[in-house]
Design a protein around this motif. Structure first.
Motif, mmCIF file in Angstrom:
data_model
loop_
_atom_site.group_PDB
_atom_site.id
_atom_site.type_symbol
_atom_site.label_atom_id
_atom_site.label_comp_id
_atom_site.label_asym_id
_atom_site.label_seq_id
_atom_site.Cartn_x
_atom_site.Cartn_y
_atom_site.Cartn_z
ATOM 1 N N GLU A 49 -0.390 5.993 1.073
ATOM 2 C CA GLU A 49 -1.733 6.420 0.682
ATOM 3 C C GLU A 49 -2.418 7.076 1.876
ATOM 4 O OE1 GLU A 49 -5.668 4.775 -1.690
ATOM 5 O OE2 GLU A 49 -3.927 3.488 -1.385
ATOM 6 N N MET A 50 -2.908 8.314 1.654
ATOM 7 C CA MET A 50 -3.532 9.097 2.718
ATOM 8 C C MET A 50 -5.012 9.307 2.379
ATOM 9 S SD MET A 50 -0.734 9.514 4.462
ATOM 10 C CE MET A 50 -1.212 10.691 5.736
ATOM 11 N N GLU A 51 -5.868 9.075 3.364
ATOM 12 C CA GLU A 51 -7.300 9.279 3.185
ATOM 13 C C GLU A 51 -7.791 10.333 4.161
ATOM 14 O OE1 GLU A 51 -9.490 5.677 3.458
ATOM 15 O OE2 GLU A 51 -8.560 4.757 1.680
ATOM 16 N N HIS A 52 -8.735 11.153 3.705
ATOM 17 C CA HIS A 52 -9.292 12.210 4.551
ATOM 18 C C HIS A 52 -10.583 11.704 5.194
ATOM 19 C CE1 HIS A 52 -10.805 16.214 5.724
ATOM 20 N NE2 HIS A 52 -9.528 16.539 5.723
ATOM 21 N N LEU A 129 1.644 17.374 3.250
ATOM 22 C CA LEU A 129 1.585 17.509 1.797
ATOM 23 C C LEU A 129 0.137 17.481 1.307
ATOM 24 C CD1 LEU A 129 4.504 15.336 0.340
ATOM 25 C CD2 LEU A 129 4.128 17.770 -0.029
ATOM 26 N N CYS A 130 -0.654 16.550 1.862
ATOM 27 C CA CYS A 130 -2.046 16.431 1.432
ATOM 28 C C CYS A 130 -2.874 17.624 1.901
ATOM 29 C CB CYS A 130 -2.649 15.125 1.959
ATOM 30 S SG CYS A 130 -1.964 13.648 1.165
ATOM 31 N N GLY A 135 -7.436 17.572 -2.398
ATOM 32 C CA GLY A 135 -8.684 18.251 -2.710
ATOM 33 C C GLY A 135 -9.753 17.277 -3.141
ATOM 34 N N ALA A 136 -10.670 17.751 -3.979
ATOM 35 C CA ALA A 136 -11.797 16.927 -4.414
ATOM 36 C C ALA A 136 -11.355 15.782 -5.314
ATOM 37 C CB ALA A 136 -12.814 17.809 -5.147
ATOM 38 N N SER A 171 -5.959 10.771 -1.416
ATOM 39 C CA SER A 171 -7.250 10.376 -1.974
ATOM 40 C C SER A 171 -8.186 11.570 -2.024
ATOM 41 C CB SER A 171 -7.870 9.251 -1.136
ATOM 42 O OG SER A 171 -7.023 8.126 -1.103
ATOM 43 N N SER A 172 -9.277 11.447 -2.785
ATOM 44 C CA SER A 172 -10.227 12.557 -2.889
ATOM 45 C C SER A 172 -10.748 12.916 -1.506
ATOM 46 C CB SER A 172 -11.381 12.181 -3.815
ATOM 47 O OG SER A 172 -12.005 10.993 -3.375
ATOM 48 N N LYS A 173 -10.764 14.187 -1.218
ATOM 49 C CA LYS A 173 -11.100 14.683 0.115
ATOM 50 C C LYS A 173 -12.596 14.609 0.364
ATOM 51 C CE LYS A 173 -10.106 18.649 3.109
ATOM 52 N NZ LYS A 173 -9.491 19.989 3.164
#
Length: 304
Positions: A49-52, A129-130, A135-136, A171-173
Motif C-alpha cells: 500500500e502506497m500513500e502520497h 507504478l503509482c 491519482g485522485a 491511495s488517493s493522491k
C-alpha cells in the motif's frame, strides 16, 4: 529468508592416518521441473500500500506479513536429487528451499511467510507504478517479481522461471498545499463587451418611389451592453447614435433603424462604423427609381 549452511565434520584417529578417495556421486537427471505461486480467493494475496504525502509515494504497509503458498513439482531419473530452491531473480532471496533428503520425486504445496525484507527491494518499483497510474481516486495495479526454481545446482543445474504477483495499492493522491480547498481562488477578470457582427440593410429590400423605406442596422455581441456607432453617408454626411444590446433567444442582439421617403429617383450609399471596436459594414446602396415627370423633392432629413 536465507538458506542455512550445512557442513560435515570428518574425524581422524590419532593411531593411524589413512587416505581415502571418494567417488563423486552421479548427478540426477531432472525430467520435470514446475512451480507456481497459488492465487485463489482463500490465499493471502501480497500487496504494497502506497500513500502520497504531497511530494512522493511512500510505502505505508511495511509491517504487513503474508502467508504464501507455492506448488512445487520435481522428478528425476538415474539418481536421486536433494538440492532445489525457488529464489527471487533480482535479490537472491529464498521463497522456498527443499528439505535435506534425497528423492526421485518431490511434489508439495509449500507455505512461506514473507514481509518487509522480501518486498523492500521493490518499493521504488511500486512508487513508480503509482507515479504513472495514481491519482485522485484509489488505484490498484499488478506488479510481477521474477522467480526461478532450480534443482541440483544454482549455477549449472536445470532451472525454470516464474513470477511472484504483488498488488500495488495507490491511495488517493493528496493535492499540494498551493492547490488545497482553502487556497485563495484567482480573481475573475470581467469579460469585455465585443461586437461580433454588424449588418446593414433596407426594408423593403427594393425601395419604392414615394413609399417609406427603413435603413436597419443590426448588432450582435457577446454580452449585454451599450454600443456607440456612426451612420455615414458616402457624400460626407454622418450621424452619431447609440443602443443598448439585450439578451435574445439566440444570444445578444439589437436593431436600430432610420426611415426615409423618396419622391424622385436617387442612389445613395450608407455604412455603419462602431466606436471602440474594429468592425464596420460595407457601403450599402439605397436606390429609388421614380417615373418620368415627377418633380424633384428633398428626401427625408438626415439628422446629425
Amino acid at each position: 529468508m536465507k538458506r542455512p549452511a550445512f557442513s560435515v565434520a570428518i574425524a581422524a584417529t590419532t593411531l593411524a592416518v589413512s587416505t581415502f578417495v571418494f567417488a563423486a556421486p552421479a548427478a540426477a537427471k531432472i525430467t520435470e521441473l514446475k512451480f507456481h505461486v497459488v492465487q485463489t480467493t482463500l490465499d493471502d494475496a501480497p500487496y504494497m500500500e502506497m500513500e502520497h504525502n504531497g511530494k512522493s509515494w511512500v510505502w505505508s504497509s511495511q509491517s504487513k506479513n503474508f502467508n504464501v503458498r507455492t506448488k512445487v513439482k520435481l522428478k528425476s531419473v538415474g539418481n536421486r536429487f536433494w538440492n532445489a530452491a525457488v529464489v527471487v531473480e533480482r535479490t537472491g532471496e529464498y521463497l522456498w528451499w527443499m528439505p535435506e533428503h534425497k528423492t526421485f520425486e518431490y511434489e508439495k504445496l509449500e507455505h512461506t511467510t514473507i514481509g518487509k525484507n522480501f518486498l523492500a527491494p521493490f518499493k521504488n518499483d511500486a512508487a513508480s507504478l503509482c507515479s504513472v497510474f495514481g491519482g485522485a481516486k484509489k488505484t490498484v495495479r499488478d506488479m510481477e517479481i521474477g522467480l526461478r526454481l532450480w534443482a541440483e545446482s544454482s549455477n549449472s543445474g536445470p532451472s525454470v522461471k516464474g513470477i511472484f504477483p504483488v498488488r500495488v495499492v495507490c491511495s488517493s493522491k493528496k493535492e499540494p498545499a498551493s492547490a488545497s480547498a482553502d487556497a485563495t481562488p484567482p480573481a475573475r477578470v470581467p469579460v469585455a463587451l465585443k461586437v461580433n457582427e454588424v449588418r446593414l440593410y433596407t426594408s423593403p429590400a427594393k425601395p419604392v418611389c414615394g413609399k417609406p423605406v427603413r435603413l436597419i442596422a443590426e448588432f450582435h455581441t457577446n454580452k449585454p451592453g451599450k454600443i456607440e456607432f456612426t451612420l455615414h453617408r458616402k457624400d460626407g454626411e454622418k450621424q452619431a447614435a447609440s443602443i443598448s444590446v439585450d439578451k435574445t433567444p439566440d444570444g445578444y442582439a439589437k436593431r436600430w433603424s432610420k426611415e426615409y421617403s423618396y419622391d424622385t429617383s436617387i442612389t445613395r450609399e450608407y455604412k455603419i462604423v462602431v466606436k471602440g471596436h474594429p468592425i464596420s459594414t460595407e457601403w450599402v446602396p439605397v436606390t429609388v427609381k421614380c417615373g418620368v415627370g415627377k418633380e424633384p423633392k428633398r428626401p427625408g432629413a438626415f439628422a446629425n
